[in-house]
Design a protein around this motif. Structure first.
Motif, mmCIF file in Angstrom:
data_model
loop_
_atom_site.group_PDB
_atom_site.id
_atom_site.type_symbol
_atom_site.label_atom_id
_atom_site.label_comp_id
_atom_site.label_asym_id
_atom_site.label_seq_id
_atom_site.Cartn_x
_atom_site.Cartn_y
_atom_site.Cartn_z
ATOM 1 N N ASP A 22 -10.685 1.377 -12.714
ATOM 2 C CA ASP A 22 -9.936 2.576 -13.088
ATOM 3 C C ASP A 22 -9.393 3.341 -11.890
ATOM 4 O O ASP A 22 -8.504 4.178 -12.034
ATOM 5 C CB ASP A 22 -10.796 3.500 -13.965
ATOM 6 N N ARG A 23 -9.926 3.073 -10.719
ATOM 7 C CA ARG A 23 -9.334 3.718 -9.540
ATOM 8 C C ARG A 23 -8.615 2.712 -8.642
ATOM 9 O O ARG A 23 -8.150 3.037 -7.555
ATOM 10 C CB ARG A 23 -10.368 4.550 -8.773
ATOM 11 N N THR A 24 -8.511 1.475 -9.113
ATOM 12 C CA THR A 24 -7.811 0.459 -8.325
ATOM 13 C C THR A 24 -6.303 0.687 -8.394
ATOM 14 O O THR A 24 -5.747 0.901 -9.477
ATOM 15 C CB THR A 24 -8.151 -0.953 -8.851
ATOM 16 N N VAL A 25 -5.652 0.633 -7.234
ATOM 17 C CA VAL A 25 -4.190 0.798 -7.207
ATOM 18 C C VAL A 25 -3.508 -0.505 -6.797
ATOM 19 O O VAL A 25 -2.384 -0.788 -7.224
ATOM 20 C CB VAL A 25 -3.769 1.970 -6.292
ATOM 21 N N VAL A 26 -4.174 -1.290 -5.964
ATOM 22 C CA VAL A 26 -3.636 -2.599 -5.561
ATOM 23 C C VAL A 26 -4.797 -3.583 -5.511
ATOM 24 O O VAL A 26 -5.899 -3.235 -5.051
ATOM 25 C CB VAL A 26 -2.978 -2.559 -4.152
ATOM 26 N N PHE A 27 -4.552 -4.793 -5.991
ATOM 27 C CA PHE A 27 -5.524 -5.891 -5.838
ATOM 28 C C PHE A 27 -4.787 -6.989 -5.077
ATOM 29 O O PHE A 27 -3.849 -7.578 -5.595
ATOM 30 C CB PHE A 27 -5.971 -6.355 -7.227
ATOM 31 N N PHE A 28 -5.208 -7.220 -3.826
ATOM 32 C CA PHE A 28 -4.636 -8.322 -3.047
ATOM 33 C C PHE A 28 -5.402 -9.592 -3.390
ATOM 34 O O PHE A 28 -6.615 -9.670 -3.174
ATOM 35 C CB PHE A 28 -4.777 -8.069 -1.542
ATOM 36 N N LEU A 29 -4.681 -10.543 -3.902
ATOM 37 C CA LEU A 29 -5.289 -11.831 -4.207
ATOM 38 C C LEU A 29 -4.541 -12.875 -3.382
ATOM 39 O O LEU A 29 -3.310 -12.845 -3.325
ATOM 40 C CB LEU A 29 -5.127 -12.106 -5.704
ATOM 41 N N CYS A 30 -5.287 -13.769 -2.743
ATOM 42 C CA CYS A 30 -4.643 -14.773 -1.895
ATOM 43 C C CYS A 30 -4.947 -16.145 -2.482
ATOM 44 O O CYS A 30 -6.107 -16.562 -2.535
ATOM 45 C CB CYS A 30 -5.205 -14.657 -0.475
ATOM 46 N N GLY B 9 0.826 -1.209 0.000
ATOM 47 C CA GLY B 9 0.000 0.000 0.000
ATOM 48 C C GLY B 9 0.859 1.258 0.000
ATOM 49 O O GLY B 9 0.611 2.205 -0.743
ATOM 50 N N MET B 10 1.893 1.246 0.854
ATOM 51 C CA MET B 10 2.804 2.405 0.900
ATOM 52 C C MET B 10 3.429 2.662 -0.464
ATOM 53 O O MET B 10 3.675 3.781 -0.873
ATOM 54 C CB MET B 10 3.963 2.084 1.851
ATOM 55 N N LEU B 11 3.691 1.575 -1.157
ATOM 56 C CA LEU B 11 4.388 1.651 -2.445
ATOM 57 C C LEU B 11 3.490 2.212 -3.537
ATOM 58 O O LEU B 11 3.948 2.961 -4.403
ATOM 59 C CB LEU B 11 4.832 0.225 -2.828
ATOM 60 N N CYS B 12 2.222 1.850 -3.500
ATOM 61 C CA CYS B 12 1.379 2.063 -4.692
ATOM 62 C C CYS B 12 0.170 2.964 -4.513
ATOM 63 O O CYS B 12 -0.547 3.194 -5.481
ATOM 64 C CB CYS B 12 0.895 0.716 -5.221
ATOM 65 N N VAL B 13 -0.109 3.455 -3.298
ATOM 66 C CA VAL B 13 -1.325 4.271 -3.159
ATOM 67 C C VAL B 13 -1.004 5.751 -3.377
ATOM 68 O O VAL B 13 -0.318 6.355 -2.568
ATOM 69 C CB VAL B 13 -1.988 4.065 -1.770
ATOM 70 N N PRO B 14 -1.514 6.356 -4.471
ATOM 71 C CA PRO B 14 -1.334 7.788 -4.695
ATOM 72 C C PRO B 14 -2.475 8.579 -4.046
ATOM 73 O O PRO B 14 -3.393 7.988 -3.480
ATOM 74 C CB PRO B 14 -1.418 7.889 -6.222
ATOM 75 N N GLU B 15 -2.422 9.893 -4.145
ATOM 76 C CA GLU B 15 -3.520 10.726 -3.611
ATOM 77 C C GLU B 15 -4.813 10.425 -4.366
ATOM 78 O O GLU B 15 -5.864 10.260 -3.767
ATOM 79 C CB GLU B 15 -3.179 12.217 -3.773
ATOM 80 N N THR B 16 -4.690 10.401 -5.687
ATOM 81 C CA THR B 16 -5.866 10.110 -6.523
ATOM 82 C C THR B 16 -5.409 9.259 -7.706
ATOM 83 O O THR B 16 -4.231 9.235 -8.044
ATOM 84 C CB THR B 16 -6.497 11.401 -7.107
#
Ligand SMILES: Cc1ncc(COP(=O)(O)O)c(C=O)c1O
Length: 396
Positions: A170-178, A110-117
């Protein structure tokens, strides 16, 4: 003074379980058994203690953030062997980064990939529901909206990729798949993984695939996301996989894992870790390299888990929606009301299990984990039999 986002973190499932049970004495005149925590109870391979002792001079040195060349080499070899990757496809330190277990690097995704928008909208992190709680911690603490995806029996316990709308993607920044999934033990096949990789590339988000149960399988080795990348014919763009020795080698206390994949993500993650993460000590790295090189001890553990599932087949005999999962070491049992069942099992049988709702979030007024309990089959066979027999006696 405190970060207000902390208020949105729901208490960790084991804290909630303690709050549920600890006020109630178990009336059972038997030794308490914990089937709640998903940590292997089998003895670690003897080589771990031997190597830690032989490499003790390494405690006197700061370890490198990336992993020693020996560690990276062992991991690259295991990835290629386990997932049938073409020779040279995994290119050492460009693609692999050591981690102190997967929890910390999953959080850092999350720290790596979450931008403001993203595309002018608020960023979203996709999370299967129920799920390993660190995913939502990562989303929340890094300022993204957690979007929970149903993973019930009707979707084979995996998120339905076809249900994702362009608006969300279009607003997805990370998809956690387990995969294999905790808690249901579901396995994504290669077609599913390829589709997920293609979605990540089409909508430019990180596909973060938590594969830390991939060595605990019943019959067929589950495929991995790097394998999907190889089949698609390109590189590792937009994909990171997370692996751990905690389950594979029964060493949750060693705190040893790694992340592998897109070199354009590995490089900034390495930089981020330099500022914020615990490095893996050199003796631990040496023991870890030996463990990743050896498949024999993993085979032995797999047999122990198979025997436990065999006992579950017999003792539960199809009750509570029982199914034998293709991977992982959990039972995901439909008992009607998981909290009530957990309390009853503790009071009447001294058995601790985890209510499914503690692993899930309420969406549209429904918590999909509510009817379930998660039962970890991590003990030796005798203890497993004892716990399951108590469960059946109490729940009927
Ligand atoms: C799905 C899942 N991912 C990641 C982890 C973290 O494991 P570790 O930090 O020991 O590698 C766990 C541990 O329980 C887990 O269940």
């Amino acid at each position: 003074m405190l970060n207000p986002r902390l208020n949105d973190l729901i208490d960790y499932p084991f804290d909630r379980l303690r709050a549920l049970l600890d006020g109630h004495a178990s009336q059972a005149n038997v030794e308490p058994l914990a089937f709640s925590i998903g940590a292997p109870r089998h003895a670690p391979p003897a080589m771990v203690a031997e190597i830690l002792a032989a490499e003790s001079a390494g405690w006197g040195q700061y370890p490198p953030i990336d992993g020693t060349p020996e560690f990276i080499d062992a991991v690259s070899g295991w990835l290629s062997r386990r997932f049938n990757l073409p020779p040279g496809f995994v290119n050492g330190a460009a693609h692999v980064l050591a981690a102190s277990g997967t929890r910390e690097v999953l959080f850092m995704a999350g720290m790596l990939c979450v931008p403001e928008t993203k595309n002018g909208k608020s960023p979203a992190v996709l999370i299967p529901n129920p799920f390993y709680q660190v995913y939502s911690g990562s989303a929340l603490m890094n300022g993204a909206e957690a979007v929970f995806l149903p993973t019930g029996r009707e979707t084979n316990f995996l998120p339905d990729l076809d249900s994702l709308t362009n608006d969300v993607l279009d607003r997805t920044v990370v998809f956690f798949l387990c995969t294999p999934s905790n808690p249901q033990g579901a396995v994504a096949d290669l077609a599913y993984l390829k589709k997920a990789v293609e979605l990540a590339r089409a909508h430019d988000f990180l596909l973060a695939v938590d594969e830390c149960y991939t060595e605990i399988y019943d019959r067929d080795p589950p495929p991995g996301a790097l394998q999907a990348c190889a089949e698609l014919g390109g590189g590792f763009e937009n994909v990171l996989v997370f692996h751990s020795l905690s389950k594979r080698s029964s060493v949750p206390g060693l705190r040893s894992g790694f992340v592998a994949g897109d070199p354009n993500l590995i490089a900034p993650l390495r930089r981020l870790r330099t500022f914020s993460a615990a490095t893996v000590p050199r003796p631990v790295m040496a023991a870890s390299a030996a463990l990743w090189r050896d498949d024999e001890h993993v085979h032995v553990y797999r047999e122990l888990y198979r025997a436990n599932f065999q006992a579950a087949d017999e003792i539960l005999d199809g009750r509570y929606g029982y199914y034998r999962p293709p991977a992982g070491f959990f039972l995901w049992l439909d008992v009607g009301d998981g909290v009530e069942a957990a309390l009853t099992l503790w009071r009447k049988a001294g058995l601790r299990v985890l209510p499914g709702e503690y692993l899930a979030r309420q969406v549209d007024g429904v918590n999909p984990g509510r009817p379930f309990i998660r039962v970890a089959l991590v003990h030796d066979l005798e203890t497993t039999r004892e716990g399951l027999a108590r469960l059946r006696t109490v729940l009927g």
